[in-house]
Motif scaffolding. Structure first.
Motif, PDB file in Angstrom:
ATOM      1  N   LYS A 156       0.823  -1.208   0.000  1.00 42.93           N
ATOM      2  CA  LYS A 156       0.000   0.000   0.000  1.00 42.93           C
ATOM      3  C   LYS A 156       0.861   1.264   0.000  1.00 42.93           C
ATOM      4  CE  LYS A 156      -0.626   0.483   5.025  1.00 42.93           C
ATOM      5  NZ  LYS A 156      -1.612   0.570   6.131  1.00 42.93           N
ATOM      6  N   ASP A 157       2.088   1.168   0.546  1.00 45.73           N
ATOM      7  CA  ASP A 157       2.997   2.319   0.506  1.00 45.73           C
ATOM      8  C   ASP A 157       3.354   2.654  -0.938  1.00 45.73           C
ATOM      9  OD1 ASP A 157       3.010   2.391   3.281  1.00 45.73           O
ATOM     10  OD2 ASP A 157       4.762   1.084   3.423  1.00 45.73           O
ATOM     11  N   THR A 158       3.579   1.629  -1.740  1.00 41.27           N
ATOM     12  CA  THR A 158       3.890   1.824  -3.153  1.00 41.27           C
ATOM     13  C   THR A 158       2.719   2.459  -3.878  1.00 41.27           C
ATOM     14  OG1 THR A 158       5.288  -0.158  -3.098  1.00 41.27           O
ATOM     15  CG2 THR A 158       4.655   0.682  -5.267  1.00 41.27           C
ATOM     16  N   ILE A 159       1.505   1.987  -3.566  1.00 42.38           N
ATOM     17  CA  ILE A 159       0.300   2.531  -4.198  1.00 42.38           C
ATOM     18  C   ILE A 159       0.130   4.003  -3.822  1.00 42.38           C
ATOM     19  CG2 ILE A 159      -2.214   2.377  -4.315  1.00 42.38           C
ATOM     20  CD1 ILE A 159      -1.921  -0.638  -3.838  1.00 42.38           C
ATOM     21  N   ASN A 160       0.385   4.339  -2.552  1.00 46.13           N
ATOM     22  CA  ASN A 160       0.273   5.728  -2.100  1.00 46.13           C
ATOM     23  C   ASN A 160       1.249   6.636  -2.843  1.00 46.13           C
ATOM     24  OD1 ASN A 160      -1.745   5.126  -0.249  1.00 46.13           O
ATOM     25  ND2 ASN A 160      -0.307   4.773   1.427  1.00 46.13           N
ATOM     26  N   ILE A 161       2.467   6.135  -3.063  1.00 47.77           N
ATOM     27  CA  ILE A 161       3.474   6.911  -3.780  1.00 47.77           C
ATOM     28  C   ILE A 161       3.034   7.145  -5.225  1.00 47.77           C
ATOM     29  CG2 ILE A 161       5.815   6.798  -4.749  1.00 47.77           C
ATOM     30  CD1 ILE A 161       6.654   5.425  -2.110  1.00 47.77           C
ATOM     31  N   TYR A 162       2.530   6.095  -5.845  1.00 43.96           N
ATOM     32  CA  TYR A 162       2.047   6.192  -7.228  1.00 43.96           C
ATOM     33  C   TYR A 162       0.904   7.200  -7.324  1.00 43.96           C
ATOM     34  CZ  TYR A 162      -0.810   4.825 -11.246  1.00 43.96           C
ATOM     35  OH  TYR A 162      -1.582   4.834 -12.373  1.00 43.96           O
ATOM     36  N   VAL A 163      -0.058   7.128  -6.415  1.00 43.82           N
ATOM     37  CA  VAL A 163      -1.200   8.051  -6.419  1.00 43.82           C
ATOM     38  C   VAL A 163      -0.736   9.486  -6.208  1.00 43.82           C
ATOM     39  CG1 VAL A 163      -3.302   8.719  -5.176  1.00 43.82           C
ATOM     40  CG2 VAL A 163      -2.861   6.311  -5.667  1.00 43.82           C
ATOM     41  N   SER A 164       0.251   9.689  -5.336  1.00 48.46           N
ATOM     42  CA  SER A 164       0.776  11.034  -5.077  1.00 48.46           C
ATOM     43  C   SER A 164       1.363  11.654  -6.339  1.00 48.46           C
ATOM     44  CB  SER A 164       1.846  10.982  -3.983  1.00 48.46           C
ATOM     45  OG  SER A 164       1.312  10.545  -2.757  1.00 48.46           O
ATOM     46  N   ILE A 165       2.085  10.841  -7.112  1.00 52.39           N
ATOM     47  CA  ILE A 165       2.689  11.331  -8.355  1.00 52.39           C
ATOM     48  C   ILE A 165       1.597  11.699  -9.364  1.00 52.39           C
ATOM     49  CG2 ILE A 165       4.129  10.699 -10.330  1.00 52.39           C
ATOM     50  CD1 ILE A 165       5.720   8.885  -8.403  1.00 52.39           C
ATOM     51  N   VAL A 166       0.595  10.846  -9.494  1.00 51.93           N
ATOM     52  CA  VAL A 166      -0.495  11.094 -10.440  1.00 51.93           C
ATOM     53  C   VAL A 166      -1.276  12.354 -10.055  1.00 51.93           C
ATOM     54  CG1 VAL A 166      -2.679  10.211 -11.350  1.00 51.93           C
ATOM     55  CG2 VAL A 166      -0.723   8.680 -11.089  1.00 51.93           C
ATOM     56  N   SER A 193      -3.181  16.430 -29.872  1.00 54.30           N
ATOM     57  CA  SER A 193      -2.817  15.816 -31.148  1.00 54.30           C
ATOM     58  C   SER A 193      -2.083  14.496 -30.953  1.00 54.30           C
ATOM     59  CB  SER A 193      -1.947  16.772 -31.961  1.00 54.30           C
ATOM     60  OG  SER A 193      -1.659  16.244 -33.233  1.00 54.30           O
ATOM     61  N   VAL A 194      -1.148  14.466 -30.030  1.00 57.82           N
ATOM     62  CA  VAL A 194      -0.328  13.263 -29.833  1.00 57.82           C
ATOM     63  C   VAL A 194      -1.125  12.141 -29.183  1.00 57.82           C
ATOM     64  CG1 VAL A 194       1.676  12.321 -28.621  1.00 57.82           C
ATOM     65  CG2 VAL A 194       1.848  14.536 -29.764  1.00 57.82           C
ATOM     66  N   THR A 195      -1.888  12.470 -28.142  1.00 57.03           N
ATOM     67  CA  THR A 195      -2.617  11.420 -27.427  1.00 57.03           C
ATOM     68  C   THR A 195      -3.752  10.824 -28.251  1.00 57.03           C
ATOM     69  OG1 THR A 195      -4.006  13.094 -26.345  1.00 57.03           O
ATOM     70  CG2 THR A 195      -2.090  12.299 -25.126  1.00 57.03           C
ATOM     71  N   THR A 196      -4.243  11.552 -29.255  1.00 60.68           N
ATOM     72  CA  THR A 196      -5.283  10.978 -30.109  1.00 60.68           C
ATOM     73  C   THR A 196      -4.686  10.101 -31.199  1.00 60.68           C
ATOM     74  OG1 THR A 196      -5.293  13.028 -31.438  1.00 60.68           O
ATOM     75  CG2 THR A 196      -6.981  12.805 -29.737  1.00 60.68           C
ATOM     76  N   HIS A 197      -3.360   9.939 -31.181  1.00 63.95           N
ATOM     77  CA  HIS A 197      -2.712   9.074 -32.175  1.00 63.95           C
ATOM     78  C   HIS A 197      -1.678   8.155 -31.516  1.00 63.95           C
ATOM     79  CE1 HIS A 197      -4.485  12.155 -34.721  1.00 63.95           C
ATOM     80  NE2 HIS A 197      -4.445  11.274 -35.690  1.00 63.95           N
ATOM     81  N   MET A 198      -1.955   7.762 -30.275  1.00 60.42           N
ATOM     82  CA  MET A 198      -1.059   6.860 -29.565  1.00 60.42           C
ATOM     83  C   MET A 198      -1.600   5.435 -29.540  1.00 60.42           C
ATOM     84  SD  MET A 198       0.211   9.289 -26.392  1.00 60.42           S
ATOM     85  CE  MET A 198       0.905   7.943 -25.451  1.00 60.42           C
ATOM     86  N   ASP A 199      -2.674   5.197 -30.295  1.00 59.36           N
ATOM     87  CA  ASP A 199      -3.236   3.847 -30.296  1.00 59.36           C
ATOM     88  C   ASP A 199      -2.365   2.906 -31.113  1.00 59.36           C
ATOM     89  OD1 ASP A 199      -3.959   5.145 -32.719  1.00 59.36           O
ATOM     90  OD2 ASP A 199      -5.387   3.531 -33.105  1.00 59.36           O
ATOM     91  N   THR A 249       0.780   6.306 -17.158  1.00 62.83           N
ATOM     92  CA  THR A 249      -0.409   6.937 -16.600  1.00 62.83           C
ATOM     93  C   THR A 249      -0.527   8.374 -17.065  1.00 62.83           C
ATOM     94  OG1 THR A 249      -0.273   5.525 -14.633  1.00 62.83           O
ATOM     95  CG2 THR A 249      -1.670   7.480 -14.479  1.00 62.83           C
ATOM     96  N   VAL A 250       0.623   9.065 -17.135  1.00 64.91           N
ATOM     97  CA  VAL A 250       0.637  10.441 -17.651  1.00 64.91           C
ATOM     98  C   VAL A 250       0.042  10.472 -19.054  1.00 64.91           C
ATOM     99  CG1 VAL A 250       2.114  12.325 -18.447  1.00 64.91           C
ATOM    100  CG2 VAL A 250       2.596  11.216 -16.274  1.00 64.91           C
ATOM    101  N   GLY A 251       0.540   9.593 -19.918  1.00 65.00           N
ATOM    102  CA  GLY A 251       0.043   9.541 -21.286  1.00 65.00           C
ATOM    103  C   GLY A 251      -1.444   9.233 -21.329  1.00 65.00           C
ATOM    104  N   LEU A 252      -1.890   8.282 -20.506  1.00 63.44           N
ATOM    105  CA  LEU A 252      -3.306   7.899 -20.498  1.00 63.44           C
ATOM    106  C   LEU A 252      -4.180   9.024 -19.951  1.00 63.44           C
ATOM    107  CD1 LEU A 252      -5.356   5.703 -21.073  1.00 63.44           C
ATOM    108  CD2 LEU A 252      -4.991   4.830 -18.753  1.00 63.44           C
ATOM    109  N   LEU A 253      -3.718   9.707 -18.915  1.00 63.79           N
ATOM    110  CA  LEU A 253      -4.478  10.834 -18.369  1.00 63.79           C
ATOM    111  C   LEU A 253      -4.633  11.936 -19.413  1.00 63.79           C
ATOM    112  CD1 LEU A 253      -3.045  11.145 -14.734  1.00 63.79           C
ATOM    113  CD2 LEU A 253      -5.356  10.457 -15.401  1.00 63.79           C
TER     114      LEU A 253
END
Length: 270
Positions: A156-166, A193-199, A249-253
């Motif tokens: 859960k510490d790892t998950i908390n760190i990940y959530v903090s970054i996001v 433009s970039v994220t609509t062509h990352m598929d 996650t950055v790219g997906l967000l």
């Protein structure tokens, strides 16, 4: 003991691959919905305007990885604004490899997933150039959380760190914050433009089975080596894992954010 290391490595590898494939599927899902909304709102011209940079980045990423894996590029077009009206193909890279070379065959997988890797890196570089204050804020949060990784005791510490970054990323790109208006608009367009062509298309992933197997084996061996080396090195591996997932996650967000914009435009225009 070695059996335990192998079991742990298999678990880590399986978890990482599931996440990676899930991200790939979500990118494709969001991109298809995005393109549909853009076309519904502005027609094919809308796809051309929003796809100008994204298509070039997408195809260029294929070319870069073709060179890395020594594939021969037989023909390419980074952007086809006129011909694409008739066949729907905005850009393409045709390449071939020596089927007797395992290295080149493995490259098919990495060439196929290149748009997600290259696209995410491109967006981060754009933020660094156009929104340096926001970028430094995210970087500071990232570095602080990475230092916490040395003291983690539970998952859960790892998950908390990940959530903090996001959350730091979301907060820094909040449109209601004070930004350099022009730089922010340019960044939003580039991100859009970039994220609509990352598929990833079927063509991108064709003949990539061997490369996928090689990639899975490679990830497994890295996990196994780091597990054998001890907790200190497992923490390093965990940092690399969190960093990779955070970038994805950055790219997906960004992709989801652009989808929201597309849906809002579609709602008001139609």
């Amino acid at each position: 003991m070695i059996v335990e290391y192998i079991k742990t490595s298999i678990i880590y590898t399986t978890f990482f691959m599931i996440l990676l494939l899930t991200f790939g599927a979500m990118f494709s899902f969001v991109e298809k919905r995005n393109s549909s909304s853009i076309y519904a709102s502005f027609g094919f011209n809308g796809l051309l305007v929003t796809g100008l940079v994204g298509t070039i980045v997408h195809e260029f990423s294929h070319m870069v990885f073709c060179l890395i894996f020594r594939h021969r590029i037989t023909e390419f077009s980074l952007f086809r604004p006129f011909k694409s009206r008739y066949d729907g193909i905005m850009g393409y890279v045709n390449h071939s490899c020596n089927i007797n070379s395992k290295y080149q065959r493995a490259g098919n997988f990495f060439i196929g997933v290149a748009p997600i890797i290259f696209g995410t890196i491109f967006i981060i570089l754009c933020m660094w150039i156009l929104l340096p204050n926001e970028f430094n804020s995210i970087k500071e949060t990232f570095n602080i959380n990475m230092s916490y990784m040395n003291n983690i005791n539970y998952v859960k510490d790892t998950i908390n760190i990940y959530v903090s970054i996001v959350l730091a990323i979301i907060q820094s790109l909040n449109p209601f914050r004070r930004h350099n208006f022009l730089s922010y608009l340019i960044f939003i367009y580039l991100m859009y433009s970039v994220t609509t062509h990352m598929d990833l298309s079927k063509e991108d992933l064709s003949n990539s089975t061997f490369g996928l197997v090689v990639f899975v084996i490679f990830i497994f061996l890295i996990n196994l080596i780091f597990c054998i080396l001890g907790l200190k090195y497992q923490v390093i591996l965990l940092k690399l894992f969190i960093s990779s997932i955070s970038f994805l996650t950055v790219g997906l967000l960004f992709a989801i954010f652009t989808l929201v914009i597309s849906k809002i435009m579609e709602f008001f225009i139609l």
